[in-house]
Enzyme design. Structure first.
Site, PDB file in Angstrom:
ATOM      1  N   ARG A  10      -5.894   3.909  -7.914  1.00 57.41           N
ATOM      2  CA  ARG A  10      -7.354   3.937  -7.793  1.00 57.41           C
ATOM      3  C   ARG A  10      -7.949   2.531  -7.679  1.00 57.41           C
ATOM      4  O   ARG A  10      -8.985   2.236  -8.272  1.00 57.41           O
ATOM      5  CB  ARG A  10      -7.998   4.674  -8.975  1.00 57.41           C
ATOM      6  N   THR A  23      -0.293   4.986   1.089  1.00 51.79           N
ATOM      7  CA  THR A  23      -0.567   5.943   2.151  1.00 51.79           C
ATOM      8  C   THR A  23      -0.475   5.279   3.516  1.00 51.79           C
ATOM      9  O   THR A  23      -1.129   4.275   3.769  1.00 51.79           O
ATOM     10  CB  THR A  23      -1.961   6.558   1.967  1.00 51.79           C
ATOM     11  N   ASP A  34       0.860  -1.177   0.000  1.00 53.72           N
ATOM     12  CA  ASP A  34       0.000   0.000   0.000  1.00 53.72           C
ATOM     13  C   ASP A  34       0.900   1.232   0.000  1.00 53.72           C
ATOM     14  O   ASP A  34       2.108   1.129   0.257  1.00 53.72           O
ATOM     15  CB  ASP A  34      -0.885  -0.040   1.250  1.00 53.72           C
TER      16      ASP A  34
END
Length: 1236
Positions: free
Chosen positions: A863, A428, A426
């Site tokens: 996204r 963030t 990931d």
């Protein structure tokens, strides 16, 4: 904050400012409420009446959640199933059952007890690990929330929430369930929500309540509130919600903008009221999660095949034994009068020899069961638990700031850490801190900001280190000598690439020492600070730049009571950094009203700041589709301006002819900022005539009040009409602060040969910027962007076919381009968004996508939804057949963490969902380097060597039973006492092998990190391939032959006692067993590379324990039988016993010693070389050699700082060669002139 303060702050009707997401229609849609008929729309929620949900069909699950693998009811059957998935345990269960029959050579207890111990211990470990998950679940379930009960609000735990409950959630709290927003502290019913746990996005989302429920804004309002929600059934789609609210005899349509999802957080809003719609397992975040999978390591799976092989071998020798027994019974027994052949059972019946052979087959299967070691599983469980405790207590992975250590939440996968091929991460909260710092800017074509980004600093330091090594210095001196003094050119290049960043950084450090640290602002440049910008040639443009920063935003200013200054709460970290930067430059945003923004402007000429009011006429907010934000303001002189900030590609195409004066030089600066890993935005403006604005605003208001599906499209078109013919002012560069050590960690992992994919919910531009920041991307790397084509002109029925064909073509073309690339240093990065990925993961296309991704150096998926993260992880895991590791910190990462072979959770501040679903947890991404490169490497090698050694020692021991049985006419007689065999695996050889699995180190942790290429021994499975497994088995076979036949040869007719008597079976068996104990324990001592006092105690203590046992056992005639006083009276006084032991031990271990010596001398492995360097202290005496060796010990990689520096050095060498060739050409031209 008191209620009055909250309402005072909340009186802003912020929906008046927003154009798109915060609009409240004044009337119901003409078509009325949404039709909710048919399957999938059966949910009915009675608001404020939870008692109606106690009975079916309206009874829904509670809000209790569980991430455990077991519960009280399922533990026993599921845990037993897990244990008997292991092939060896099934075999031992069968032998335990057979031991209850009369044909067993051992007592039933000796077969059943070890199995019960092994299975029981493993189940206890599983229970303990699941109990820890349960404790973490309970921490979440027992969080408190304010719930309406009996006319008043009171606190109760999350798990007691029911559908229909009214809850009050306050600022910075997580939502306990999926809620329908009823009202908020703002008069217009909006609130800000952070959804990072769900989709990884850090920008705040604006949610809005229905106008009809806005008035329910205090506790008393809910005493008589009642309503009914009819909506969709639970589903995993985070971005959709369809339903109606029946309230006050009216029906109102609901959409996703009114829904607050569990595990998202309330921000910038004092409080909200909501009604619970989905609870527990029905909530969308839990719908996106998957059941905790049962994971097995690659080695454990392969061990099953080894067990199959050994079992086949066991059956083979058992068939040989039973066949030999049947032949002996048929042809030999009639002559053995002492066996009474005429009066015997079916076990020894010459007339039924085949039946006797079958009975003997069962005996042989049990007798030779030592070939398959039951204690192996116990030893592995013990070793893995101890390895996990070392991981938990590693101080190098302890985070002092949070107090969180690393945690191995399951010990089943320790060795799998050493075999990882691909990391899926990931972004963030995992790679980044989600903290933006304003670092540089370009205004009117002039670059400002002398500080360096983390990327620039680290790259410069690496360059300085590489160019300052003795090898490089010697080469440079030699080149200078050979090229006639061209060292000046080298120095010039070095100064350009290294000295400048360092000098800039020193200036930045000096200036930072003079002012306090300001969060979000790391800008250093005296030309703009403290009002000095007024002395610049284009001060008017600079002032406009600062005003755009201060005005083009939707932040809220709050007074900091401690400092008297202002804190800003913005929708995104970028926006917060811009507002802070404007304040530091002297343009402080301090107040927002319904229609105005107030700025304090400080100038050198005025001691007191000048307060200015700017009327906010319109806000055209940022969206991922628009990639820009604009505000239309009226200044105090009545002039109207449009101020715009956005992606440079979007803003540049909207510039007027007269507004492109600074475009070329600004583009150059933007490229430099991008190379430094900074996030950039372009700033522009446009002055509007009053008539022009009024005409546009009329159109805009018409679009804004339109009701229907085309409303958003109309707003987009009207906004486009205004946002054109702009004038470029400059650009900003902010640094998305990476977590500490992330670039270095990624660089080391890349050098270790690991591939790294980034899967993020963020937009593509953000992900690309972070890719540059952590060196997954770099300048010169060829980016392959796979996107979905525009299908506006395509007939609706053909859209999917056309899109799939287009994506297939893009994938094919990209693969072809990579194959045709001739530059060996060329690097490719694949970037794909979630919409395109949904098609790329279709069965007919996914393998083509994977094939392309595998040959690219970097892969970034933007996204993506939580489900897509899990699907990509599954594709990589199953498509490549290699070990995958997924790492993340939020609930949106749970799917991929559970899907990967290894799941790692970041125990940060954003909830514990990822940690609860993970196999290992760490507090910072940088600790992943040590977890894999050190602990992974050690655990893999330890477990591999331990298992191979286990097979070796049990074959060496078990085959002697077969030889003896064959030697005694396949009688089924064991040469060893039952107690010897029971203690062999349990005590006499167990502790040394456990010490090998826990303490063995081929190299130290520091060397593992200095020589990351050593890690590749795991993914290539050097220590547990069939060559090595069969080699150890062959060693066991050889040792068994030597042990048996050398002892039989020595003792068969040789005098053993002083009186000339030969040895009996008890003496031969004890001597043979002594040889086995010495041989296998000396073998493990030769195998070990790293000794502590513990290994010495365990290895030599195990040998001593055998003699102590023999001494004590021989004292009790009741139990010892033929072994009574065997050591004192028979073995110890006989010199041949000691000589035979020494001879057999040396003969067994000599071939292994010769093999290891030959390998180290002729074809050493990497760790052999390092061990010798360390042993002879060459790393201290010859630093040059050590540096050279460590620089070699990395996998060739095209990502990370090292690859970036290598690319830079290649570029510099090309420039140097070019200068040298021109210098030589110049000399050649001058030489003929001199000769004349």
């Amino acid at each position: 904050m008191t209620r009055e303060e909250g309402r005072g702050r909340g009186r802003l009707r912020l929906s008046k400012l927003y154009s798109f997401s915060c609009f409240h229609p004044d009337v119901l849609q003409p078509e009325g409420p949404i039709s909710l008929q048919g399957p999938g729309f059966s949910r009915v929620v009675y608001c404020n009446q939870p008692r109606l949900h106690k009975k079916k069909p309206s009874k829904y699950p509670s809000n209790y959640i569980s991430t455990t693998k077991y519960n009280i009811i399922t533990f026993l059957p599921k845990a037993l199933f897990e244990q008997f998935r292991r092939v060896a345990n099934v075999y031992f269960l069968l032998t335990a059952i057979l031991s209850l029959t009369p044909v067993t050579p051992f007592s039933p207890v000796s077969m059943i007890a070890p199995l019960a111990f092994v299975v029981g211990l493993s189940m206890a470990k599983e229970a303990l690990e699941d109990w820890r998950r349960f404790i973490q679940d309970m921490k979440v379930n027992n969080r408190k929330v304010n719930v309406h009960q009996g006319g008043v609000f009171g606190f109760q735990t999350w798990q007691k929430l029911r559908v229909g409950d009214i809850v009050k959630v306050e600022k910075d709290q997580f939502f306990p369930a999926d809620l329908l927003l009823l009202s908020s502290s703002y008069d217009d019913g909006i609130c800000y929500v952070e959804t990072m746990n769900l989709d990884g996005e850090t920008n705040l989302k604006v949610k809005r309540s229905l106008e009809v429920t806005m008035s329910l804004n205090d506790d008393i309002s809910f005493r008589d509130f009642a309503g009914t929600i009819r909506c969709e059934d639970p589903n995993p789609n985070l971005y959709s919600f369809v339903g109606n609210l029946e309230y006050d005899h009216e029906v109102y349509a609901l959409d996703p903008s009114q829904v607050l999802l569990r595990d998202s957080k309330l921000r910038n809003t004092a409080y909200i009221y909501g009604v619970v719609v989905f609870t527990g397992p029905d909530s969308k975040v839990m719908q996106n999660s998957t059941q905790s999978p049962s994971k097995r390591s690659t080695i454990e799976k392969k061990m099953d095949y080894v067990i199959y092989f050994l079992f086949s071998f066991l059956v083979l020798i058992s068939l040989i034994s039973s066949t030999g027994f049947a032949v002996k019974i048929k042809y030999g027994m009639p002559e053995w009068w002492y066996m009474e052949p005429n009066d015997t059972s079916d076990f020894y019946n010459p007339s039924k020899s085949a039946l006797s052979g079958i009975y003997h087959l069962v005996t042989a299967l049990i007798l030779y069961g030592y070939l398959i070691p039951i204690s192996l599983y116990v030893s592995i469980e013990v070793v893995k638990v101890l390895q996990a405790s070392f991981i938990n207590k590693d101080l190098h992975m302890y985070d002092e700031e949070t107090g969180n250590p690393a945690q191995a939440r399951t010990s089943n996968l320790n060795e799998e850490l050493g075999q990882v091929d691909t990391i899926l991460s990931d972004k963030t909260g995992t790679l980044t801190c989600n903290q933006m710092d304003f670092l540089k800017c370009s205004i009117a074509g002039v670059a400002y900001g002398v500080g360096s980004s983390e990327v620039e600093i680290a790259a410069a330091e690496q360059m300085a280190f590489d160019l300052s090594t003795p090898c490089t210095q010697n080469n440079r001196m030699r080149n200078s000598w050979e090229n006639g003094g061209s060292d000046s050119e080298v120095s010039e290049i070095e100064m350009e690439t290294i000295v400048t960043p360092r000098n800039q950084n020193e200036q930045r450090r000096d200036e930072n020492e003079q002012r306090p640290v300001i969060k979000g602002f790391s800008f250093v440049d005296r030309r703009l600070m403290e009002g000095n910008w007024l002395k610049e040639p284009k001060a008017d443009t600079i002032m406009l730049f600062f005003r755009i920063l201060a005005l083009c935003q939707t932040a809220i200013a709050e007074v900091n009571e401690e400092t008297g200054g202002f804190n800003y709460e913005a929708e995104s970290p970028d926006e917060g950094a811009f507002v802070v930067a404007a304040r530091e430059f002297g343009f402080e945003f301090y107040k927002r009203t319904q229609s105005s923004v107030f700025i304090r402007e400080r100038y050198l000429s005025s001691r007191q700041p000048i307060e200015r009011e700017f009327k906010i006429l319109n806000i055209l907010e940022f969206s991922s589709k628009r990639k820009r934000m604009s505000v239309i303001v009226r200044d105090e002189e009545g002039q109207v301006f449009l101020l715009c900030k956005g992606a440079d590609s979007i803003v540049f195409e909207r510039l007027s002819k007269n507004g492109r004066i600074y475009e070329a030089v600004t583009t150059k600066h933007l490229n430099e900022y991008g190379e430094a890993g900074l996030r950039t935005l372009a700033l522009a403006y446009k002055k509007l005539e009053e008539s022009e604005y009024l005409a546009w605003n009329n159109e805009f208001q018409k679009a804004k009040t339109t009701i229907g599906a085309d409303r958003d499209g109309m707003l987009e078109r009207v906004a486009d009409m205004m946002e054109k013919d702009l004038i470029l002012v400059g650009a900003t560069a902010v640094e998305d602060k990476l977590q500490k050590g992330v670039p270095q960690c990624i660089d080391k992992l890349a050098q270790a040969g690991l591939k790294i994919w980034v899967l993020t919910g963020d937009k593509m531009e953000t992900a690309i910027n972070i890719g540059y920041a952590c060196s997954l991307l770099r300048q010169g790397m060829k980016r392959i962007c796979i996107t979905t084509m525009n299908t506006d002109m395509t007939p609706a029925q053909d859209v999917k076919t056309v899109v799939i064909e287009n994506i297939l073509m893009q994938l094919t073309n990209a693969s072809q381009m990579i194959k045709l690339e001739k530059d060996p240093h060329a690097a490719f990065a694949l970037i794909i968004d979630g919409k395109t990925l949904s098609h790329a993961l279709e069965p007919e296309m996914k393998h083509q996508f994977l094939n392309l991704a595998v040959i690219c150096s970097s892969v970034i998926c933007c996204r993506v939804s939580p489900k897509q993260k899990a699907m990509v992880t599954r594709l990589v895991k199953e498509g490549t057949g290699k070990t995958t590791l997924a790492i993340g910190d939020g609930a949106n990462d749970v799917g991929m963490i559970q899907e990967a072979d290894i799941g790692v959770g970041i125990s940060g501040v954003e909830g514990m969902q990822a940690v609860m679903a993970s196999d290992f947890s760490i507090s910072q991404f940088q600790f992943l380097e040590r977890l894999l490169v050190v602990h992974g490497h050690w655990c893999y090698k330890r477990i591999s060597q331990m298992i191979c050694y286990f097979f070796y020692k049990n074959i060496a021991f078990g085959l002697t039973l077969f030889y003896f049985e064959a030697f005694t006419g396949f009688s089924g007689q064991s040469v060893y006492d039952d107690w010897y065999m029971l203690l062999f695996n349990v005590i006499l050889t167990s502790l040394p092998v456990i010490s090998l699995g826990v303490f063995e180190q081929d190299v130290s942790s520091e060397v593992c990190l200095q020589f990351p290429a050593l890690y590749q021994q795991g993914p290539t499975n050097v220590f547990f391939d069939w060559y090595r497994i069969l080699g150890w088995m062959g060693n066991g076979l050889y040792s068994s032959l030597i042990i048996f036949f050398l002892n039989i040869g020595i003792f068969y007719d040789q005098a053993f006692r002083r009186g000339g008597q030969t040895a009996d079976m008890a003496a031969v068996g004890a001597t043979m067993f002594t040889c086995i104990i010495w041989t296998v324990n000396c073998q493990i001592a030769l195998t070990m590379s790293h000794f502590t006092w513990i290994q010495h105690v365990f290895v030599w203590g195990s040998i001593a324990t055998w003699y102590v046992f023999l001494l004590i056992y021989g004292m009790f005639s009741k139990y010892s039988g033929n072994a009574y006083k065997i050591l004192v009276e028979a073995l110890a006084p006989a010199p041949i016993y000691w000589l035979a032991t020494l001879l057999v031990m040396v003969a067994c271990n000599l071939p292994y010693l010769a093999h290891v010596s030959f390998q180290r001398a002729i074809s050493p492995m990497d760790h052999h070389v390092i061990q010798e360097i360390k042993y002879y202290k060459k790393d201290v005496e010859d630093q040059h050699m050590w540096t050279r060796e460590s620089s070699k010990a990395r996998q060739e990689t095209k990502i990370g700082f090292t690859a970036r520096v290598d690319a830079k050095i290649r570029h510099l060498r090309a420039r140097l060669q070019k200068k040298q060739s021109s210098f030589i050409t110049q000399q050649n031209v001058q030489s003929p002139a001199r000769s004349h």
